[in-house]
Design a protein around this motif. Structure first.
Motif, PDB file in Angstrom:
ATOM      1  N   ASP A   2       0.819  -1.210   0.000  1.00  0.00           N
ATOM      2  CA  ASP A   2       0.000   0.000   0.000  1.00  0.00           C
ATOM      3  C   ASP A   2       0.853   1.261   0.000  1.00  0.00           C
ATOM      4  OD1 ASP A   2       0.885  -0.036   2.622  1.00  0.00           O
ATOM      5  OD2 ASP A   2      -1.030   0.531   3.473  1.00  0.00           O
ATOM      6  N   GLU A   3       0.199   2.373  -0.291  1.00  0.00           N
ATOM      7  CA  GLU A   3       0.883   3.669  -0.454  1.00  0.00           C
ATOM      8  C   GLU A   3       1.646   4.083   0.802  1.00  0.00           C
ATOM      9  OE1 GLU A   3       1.774   6.511  -3.291  1.00  0.00           O
ATOM     10  OE2 GLU A   3       0.543   4.749  -3.553  1.00  0.00           O
ATOM     11  N   LYS A   4       1.051   3.889   1.973  1.00  0.00           N
ATOM     12  CA  LYS A   4       1.703   4.275   3.228  1.00  0.00           C
ATOM     13  C   LYS A   4       2.976   3.455   3.450  1.00  0.00           C
ATOM     14  CE  LYS A   4       1.056   4.772   8.214  1.00  0.00           C
ATOM     15  NZ  LYS A   4       2.460   4.944   8.363  1.00  0.00           N
ATOM     16  N   ALA A   5       2.905   2.172   3.166  1.00  0.00           N
ATOM     17  CA  ALA A   5       4.075   1.307   3.336  1.00  0.00           C
ATOM     18  C   ALA A   5       5.202   1.736   2.395  1.00  0.00           C
ATOM     19  CB  ALA A   5       3.699  -0.149   3.095  1.00  0.00           C
ATOM     20  N   LEU A   6       4.842   2.115   1.157  1.00  0.00           N
ATOM     21  CA  LEU A   6       5.859   2.582   0.209  1.00  0.00           C
ATOM     22  C   LEU A   6       6.521   3.863   0.702  1.00  0.00           C
ATOM     23  CD1 LEU A   6       4.101   1.961  -3.231  1.00  0.00           C
ATOM     24  CD2 LEU A   6       6.037   0.713  -2.275  1.00  0.00           C
ATOM     25  N   HIS A   7       5.723   4.786   1.216  1.00  0.00           N
ATOM     26  CA  HIS A   7       6.283   6.049   1.717  1.00  0.00           C
ATOM     27  C   HIS A   7       7.137   5.815   2.967  1.00  0.00           C
ATOM     28  CE1 HIS A   7       4.479   8.706  -1.155  1.00  0.00           C
ATOM     29  NE2 HIS A   7       3.310   8.127  -0.985  1.00  0.00           N
ATOM     30  N   ASP A   8       6.705   4.889   3.822  1.00  0.00           N
ATOM     31  CA  ASP A   8       7.502   4.551   5.005  1.00  0.00           C
ATOM     32  C   ASP A   8       8.840   3.951   4.598  1.00  0.00           C
ATOM     33  OD1 ASP A   8       5.491   5.482   6.642  1.00  0.00           O
ATOM     34  OD2 ASP A   8       4.740   3.483   7.190  1.00  0.00           O
ATOM     35  N   GLU A   9       8.808   3.088   3.579  1.00  0.00           N
ATOM     36  CA  GLU A   9      10.059   2.487   3.115  1.00  0.00           C
ATOM     37  C   GLU A   9      10.965   3.531   2.471  1.00  0.00           C
ATOM     38  OE1 GLU A   9      11.818  -1.218   0.492  1.00  0.00           O
ATOM     39  OE2 GLU A   9       9.645  -0.986   0.645  1.00  0.00           O
ATOM     40  N   GLN A  10      10.381   4.479   1.720  1.00  0.00           N
ATOM     41  CA  GLN A  10      11.179   5.564   1.148  1.00  0.00           C
ATOM     42  C   GLN A  10      11.868   6.347   2.253  1.00  0.00           C
ATOM     43  OE1 GLN A  10       8.075   7.481  -1.185  1.00  0.00           O
ATOM     44  NE2 GLN A  10       9.290   7.139  -3.034  1.00  0.00           N
ATOM     45  N   ARG A  11      11.125   6.644   3.308  1.00  0.00           N
ATOM     46  CA  ARG A  11      11.679   7.385   4.448  1.00  0.00           C
ATOM     47  C   ARG A  11      12.821   6.603   5.091  1.00  0.00           C
ATOM     48  NH1 ARG A  11       9.523   7.247   9.651  1.00  0.00           N
ATOM     49  NH2 ARG A  11      10.469   8.820  10.951  1.00  0.00           N
ATOM     50  N   LEU A  12      12.636   5.297   5.252  1.00  0.00           N
ATOM     51  CA  LEU A  12      13.658   4.446   5.836  1.00  0.00           C
ATOM     52  C   LEU A  12      14.921   4.428   4.967  1.00  0.00           C
ATOM     53  CD1 LEU A  12      14.519   2.361   7.971  1.00  0.00           C
ATOM     54  CD2 LEU A  12      13.436   0.624   6.537  1.00  0.00           C
ATOM     55  N   MET A  13      14.746   4.294   3.659  1.00  0.00           N
ATOM     56  CA  MET A  13      15.891   4.294   2.744  1.00  0.00           C
ATOM     57  C   MET A  13      16.654   5.614   2.824  1.00  0.00           C
ATOM     58  SD  MET A  13      16.154   1.423   1.095  1.00  0.00           S
ATOM     59  CE  MET A  13      15.441   0.424   2.372  1.00  0.00           C
ATOM     60  N   ARG A  14      15.915   6.721   2.861  1.00  0.00           N
ATOM     61  CA  ARG A  14      16.537   8.042   2.950  1.00  0.00           C
ATOM     62  C   ARG A  14      17.326   8.171   4.256  1.00  0.00           C
ATOM     63  NH1 ARG A  14      12.501  10.534   1.062  1.00  0.00           N
ATOM     64  NH2 ARG A  14      11.358  10.690   2.999  1.00  0.00           N
ATOM     65  N   MET A  15      16.754   7.700   5.365  1.00  0.00           N
ATOM     66  CA  MET A  15      17.435   7.783   6.661  1.00  0.00           C
ATOM     67  C   MET A  15      18.716   6.939   6.655  1.00  0.00           C
ATOM     68  SD  MET A  15      14.098   7.579   9.188  1.00  0.00           S
ATOM     69  CE  MET A  15      15.042   6.945  10.534  1.00  0.00           C
ATOM     70  N   MET A  16      18.645   5.735   6.097  1.00  0.00           N
ATOM     71  CA  MET A  16      19.830   4.871   6.063  1.00  0.00           C
ATOM     72  C   MET A  16      20.926   5.477   5.189  1.00  0.00           C
ATOM     73  SD  MET A  16      18.358   0.949   6.216  1.00  0.00           S
ATOM     74  CE  MET A  16      17.996   0.879   4.499  1.00  0.00           C
ATOM     75  N   ARG A  17      20.530   6.038   4.024  1.00  0.00           N
ATOM     76  CA  ARG A  17      21.517   6.663   3.139  1.00  0.00           C
ATOM     77  C   ARG A  17      22.187   7.839   3.831  1.00  0.00           C
ATOM     78  NH1 ARG A  17      20.213  10.759   0.228  1.00  0.00           N
ATOM     79  NH2 ARG A  17      18.053  10.126  -0.062  1.00  0.00           N
ATOM     80  N   LYS A  18      21.394   8.697   4.469  1.00  0.00           N
ATOM     81  CA  LYS A  18      21.957   9.862   5.149  1.00  0.00           C
ATOM     82  C   LYS A  18      22.866   9.451   6.300  1.00  0.00           C
ATOM     83  CE  LYS A  18      18.434  13.249   3.988  1.00  0.00           C
ATOM     84  NZ  LYS A  18      17.453  14.207   4.507  1.00  0.00           N
TER      85      LYS A  18
END
Length: 93
Positions: A2-18
């Motif tokens: 679902d859309e929320k899960a995709l956005h949560d995963e995007q946020r997680l990826m961004r946090m890990m990269r940073k």
């Protein structure tokens, strides 16, 4: 997914990269001192960043976003302008 899960995963990826890039920046060799990170650790970080980047690309595609989005200042001069279709004269034959 679902859309929320995709956005949560995007946020997680961004946090890990940073976080990983901050670690690299904070441990970068300075003043001729060697890096405190082993070569294996550096390669592991690079591999992680490649995986994160690939997943960010997939998530952007799934959510219909592009990866070239950048923040803009409100007082920044626009590089393009919109034209109303109704203002374009009709072609007569």
């Amino acid at each position: 997914m679902d859309e929320k899960a995709l956005h949560d995963e995007q946020r997680l990826m961004r946090m890990m990269r940073k976080t990983l890039t901050s670690i690299v920046r904070d441990t970068a060799p300075r003043d001729g001192n060697p890096s405190p990170l082993s070569e294996a650790t550096v390669l592991g970080i690079k591999d992680c960043l490649v995986v994160i980047s690939s997943r960010e690309t997939e998530l952007a595609r799934l959510t219909g976003r592009t990866l070239d989005e950048r923040p803009h200042f409100t007082d920044e001069t626009p590089t393009s302008h919109a034209v109303k279709i109704s203002s374009i004269p009709k072609k007569t034959h």
